[in-house]
Design a protein around this motif. Sequence first.
Motif: not given
Length: 447
Positions: A271-277, A165-170
């Motif tokens: 196209w999709t992209r994985e980004s920090f979970g 699961a994502p651990a960072l947010t911004a």
Amino acid sequence: MTTDHAQADETPPDETLREKIAAELHAARDRTTLLTSAVDDGDLARQHSPLMSPLVWDMAHIANQEELWLLREVGGRDPMHPEIDPLYDAFTHPRSERPSLPILPPDEARAYAREVRGRVMDVLEKARFSGTRLTDSGFAFGMIAQHESQHDETMLITHQLRRGAPALTAPPPPAASADAAGLPAEVFVPGGPFTMGTTTEPWALDNERPAHSVDVPGFWLDTTPVTCGQYAEFIADGGYDDPRWWTPAGWEHRQSAGLTAPLFWHPDGGWTRESFGARRPVAGDEPVLHVSWYEADAYARWAGRRLPTEAEWEKAARHDPATGRSRRYPWGDSAPTPEVANLGQRHLSPAPAGAYPAGAAPCGARQLIGDVWEWTSSDFAPYPGFEAWPYREYSEVFFGPEYKVLRGGAFSVSPVACRGTFRNWDYPVRRQIFSGFRTARSAPEPA
């Protein structure tokens, strides 16, 4: 990195510099703490990719280097735990081996880092910034602030590679400026000499030195980095299947590694992209990210262009034709702010192409600092008059044709470790780094 605005006249210069150093050290540590507290201890100790160290190794390595240079070398203190020095020597143990070492567990690593930092602040309080080369202008402190910030970027790469699961947010980066759609595709950089590198930047690292004159013929440069939408056209046109666009080594690597798109891209009916979970659609107006030098070079050839040389990149970013001098940054000599560049992990993605008009260079190019590291065509090599200092393992051992130079920094980079002269380098196969590019073409002066 220098202080841009002096405080009140009554503040002694040493005190102004001391405050600047403390602020940079604290900023780097705040980011380290966020990156290492965002996951549990199991994640800290786990190796998420053989290309990267466990996060807990980075955490203790940061403290060990701080102890070595600021407590032992500057402060004259005895080693705190000499038995762990070999465990955190990056040149003794490659990243793939580090999980098998008896490294400090998370709680002990945190305690070690806190103890070192507490003692460093005592040394800083008494420090005088002259008398030795290490202490002049606070160089050793600046070097360590940059070192920790560089590992913060390394740890962010590890977060990108980790599963779960994502651990960072911004918050998202700002939108492109209102004039972005009307920007020219390329800008002209006039020919002539300019001053490359630096002799005066107090915290510049050895590979940025010394300043020297380079005569660069006139050339055209992309106004912004190549976008995901532009790169998708290369894919759709069979760019990964046509050896005409690839160097022999690049084509061999493309085949052996099975490259078909940038790292973390997936053809999910679009196209999709994985980004920090998290997975999201690829944004066509964002600079393309996670491409190797081989891919960047192939795209440039497909587009009828080429990658800029390192000297071309720096001239575009720093040379001011009105004054004939080289600036610290594209926008001038003042330190980066959120209005001019996407730096410091404030956002966890590049801003759209055409953002940050206030950060434009005199030539008109935008986003030369921040957003994505930009591959150049140049091998990593020393400047004329180079001197390895304060240790040859920072730069000298990497000089050679096996490494390619990247410039400009990315959203992942702290402002303290990013300036117009800063040089990064990596193998041409690397893709986990926050790398993109822009293209160039040779041309005579326009009529």
